[in-house]
Design an enzyme around this catalytic site. Structure first.
Site, PDB file in Angstrom:
ATOM      1  CG  ASP A  33      -2.113   0.799   1.179  1.00 31.25           C
ATOM      2  OD1 ASP A  33      -2.288   1.475   0.156  1.00 31.25           O
ATOM      3  OD2 ASP A  33      -2.901   0.780   2.137  1.00 31.25           O
ATOM      4  CG  ASP A  34      -0.258   4.744   0.017  1.00 27.01           C
ATOM      5  OD1 ASP A  34      -1.090   4.110  -0.661  1.00 27.01           O
ATOM      6  OD2 ASP A  34      -0.566   5.745   0.692  1.00 27.01           O
ATOM      7  CB  CYS A  73      -6.519   2.868  -1.797  1.00 30.08           C
ATOM      8  SG  CYS A  73      -5.142   3.553  -0.860  1.00 30.08           S
ATOM      9  CE  LYS A 127      -6.290   0.311   1.553  1.00 25.98           C
ATOM     10  NZ  LYS A 127      -5.453   1.542   1.593  1.00 25.98           N
ATOM     11  CG  HIS A 129     -10.135   1.637   0.952  1.00 26.22           C
ATOM     12  ND1 HIS A 129      -9.161   2.508   0.523  1.00 26.22           N
ATOM     13  CD2 HIS A 129     -11.179   2.408   1.360  1.00 26.22           C
ATOM     14  CE1 HIS A 129      -9.570   3.750   0.676  1.00 26.22           C
ATOM     15  NE2 HIS A 129     -10.794   3.716   1.184  1.00 26.22           N
ATOM     16  CG  HIS A 215      -1.838   3.737   3.698  1.00 29.48           C
ATOM     17  ND1 HIS A 215      -2.257   4.588   4.701  1.00 29.48           N
ATOM     18  CD2 HIS A 215      -2.635   3.980   2.645  1.00 29.48           C
ATOM     19  CE1 HIS A 215      -3.268   5.316   4.257  1.00 29.48           C
ATOM     20  NE2 HIS A 215      -3.525   4.973   3.010  1.00 29.48           N
ATOM     21  CG  ASP A 272      -2.155   0.710  -3.228  1.00 30.34           C
ATOM     22  OD1 ASP A 272      -1.022   1.215  -3.023  1.00 30.34           O
ATOM     23  OD2 ASP A 272      -3.188   1.096  -2.651  1.00 30.34           O
ATOM     24  CE  LYS A 295      -3.021   7.495  -1.339  1.00 31.45           C
ATOM     25  NZ  LYS A 295      -3.013   7.152   0.102  1.00 31.45           N
TER      26      LYS A 295
HETATM   27 CA    CA Z   1      -2.792   2.907  -1.405  1.00 30.78          CA
END
Ligand code: CA
Length: 443
Positions: A33-34, A73, A127, A129, A215, A272, A295
């Site tokens: 993530d990120d 995301c 996660k 989301h 993240h 992601d 991002k």
């Molecule tokens: Ca993300």
């Protein structure tokens, strides 16, 4: 009768052999993530230790031009899970972190549903989301088992979502709230993943291991914070979290090795989208290397991500692929590799299997599309060969300029100028028109 017994034994052995051959490989998708475009040792970054991610690259194939389906995301996850452009998967932008609000429509068919229909046991760990109502939560989207959080992020020890009030606890097993106060979430993920693998060894396994790292909040372990203490802030915080993440990837891969399952398991690793420059990420920490953007931006730094596939014994090892690919491709690629018949074939991704197996040197894509959000001001991009056109450009490289549009149209030649520093839109109106028309017909 005397002759019959040996014949029966031979028949039993043959059946077992055929059965063993026909057994489908396990699949584990490690989705981080990120994590910035170059933030792993195998992507050239020198100041982060990621030995386990690097070993996955050594035991597999690493992509150099791999794109996320979106620079944010939820749509990125929708693209991965449905094999469809996020716009068509019904997730143009981020979905909710609030209980009782919808996300990805239930009629979308996820990769878990495809694999479940062919006898796979399916698990979501980490996660989600993609919606916080029962009809849109993992168990309703093809996952037999689910453990993790439904919103965009959590504190890794209290498992609370703190980023909009009122603060809410968000840890769920199969849709029911559970409490594991004080336990480091990445450790819980490894525990749950290993238990699922152990308990379901009779069937092939499909696991979506969606890490909530790196993240924000940056919550790297103390020994990693110590290891990076001489680096500048916030890089040291980010690096500590990436190395903590890498250690958990190591734990999971080691468990597969211990069970002797590595050659029976396809492992994918992907971020992601690019790193965050949001305030809650201390305005940075991650790196896009030579690329512009982060991002939320459709410059390369928002969408070009680390991506690896490893299946020792079947796929080549230590190889690099420079052809263009994107995360919608994993679904058809995995289906082809695992010989899983898709429930329906209305997807945008293309199988990379021939490229991975060395049966072709050509990539499957002529043109790729992105759009974030809806309406006239939505940011969009088209890549066709070396040319890339971005509409309603947003450059988040510098947090102070985040959200400020750079220009309406930005045309770059990625091969000549991977950092997208020069806008060729005025010079090449014919290319702008062609790519704009391609985007209009895509939309
Ligand atoms: Ca993300």
């Amino acid at each position: 009768m005397k002759l019959l017994y040996p014949l029966l034994i031979v028949a039993v052995i043959l059946t077992a052999l055929v059965g063993a051959q026909a057994r489908k490989p396990n699949v584990i998708i490690i989705f981080t993530d990120d994590q910035g475009s170059v933030d792993a040792g195998c992507y050239g970054t020198r100041d982060i230790q990621t030995p386990h991610t690097d070993s996955l690259a050594k035991r597999g194939i690493r992509f150099t031009q791999f794109y996320a389906a979106a620079p944010v995301c939820s749509p990125s996850r929708a693209g991965l899970l449905t094999g469809r452009y996020p716009l068509r998967a019904g997730v143009p932008g981020n979905t909710t972190s609030i209980k009782g609000r919808p996300g990805m429509p239930g009629e979308q068919i996820t990769i878990a549903e495809h694999f479940k229909s062919q006898g796979y046991k399916t698990a979501h760990i980490g996660k989600w989301h993609l919606g916080y109502i029962p009809q849109h939560m993992p168990n309703a989207q093809g996952f037999d088992y689910s453990f993790g959080h439904m919103g965009g992020c959590i504190d890794n020890y209290s498992h609370f979502f703190y980023w909009q009030g009122p603060n809410r606890h968000d840890l769920h097993r199969n849709g029911k709230e559970v409490f594991e106060d004080g336990k480091f979430f990445p450790d819980l993920m490894v525990r749950e993943a290993c238990d699922f693998i152990k308990e379901n060894q009779d069937s092939p396994i499909f696991m979506y291991f969606a890490m909530n790292t790196p993240h924000y909040p940056y919550q790297g372990e103390a020994h990693w914070l110590k290891a990076y203490e001489k680096l500048p802030h916030p890089r040291k915080l980010y690096n500590a979290f990436v190395s903590s993440q890498d250690a958990r990837i190591g734990d999971l891969l080691t468990y597969l090795d211990e069970l002797g399952l590595r050659e029976d398991t396809i492992v994918i690793f992907q971020s992601d989208h690019g790193h965050s420059t949001e305030e809650r990420a201390h305005f940075g920490g991650g790196s896009a290397g030579p690329y512009r953007g982060a991002k939320f931006s459709l410059f390369e730094g928002g969408i070009r991500v680390p991506a690896i596939i490893s299946w020792p014994g079947t796929l080549p090892q230590g190889k690099t692929i420079t052809k263009i690919a994107h995360s919608c491709d994993w679904l058809p690629t995995l289906a082809e590799l695992a010989k899983v018949q898709l429930l329906e074939a209305s997807i945008d991704g293309k199988s990379l299997a021939p490229l991975l197996l060395g049966k072709t040197k050509e990539g499957p894509h002529g043109i790729l599309h992105w759009q974030v959000g809806n309406g006239a001001r939505a940011q969009w991009a088209v890549r066709d060969g070396d040319w890339k056109l971005i509409g309603n450009v947003r450059d988040t490289s510098n947090p102070k300029s985040a959200g400020v549009p750079v220009s309406r149209l930005f045309l770059s030649n990625i091969k000549a100028d991977p950092g997208e520093l020069t806008n060729h839109a005025k010079e090449h109106p014919e290319i702008v028109e062609r790519l704009k028309a391609a985007h209009d017909s895509f939309r």
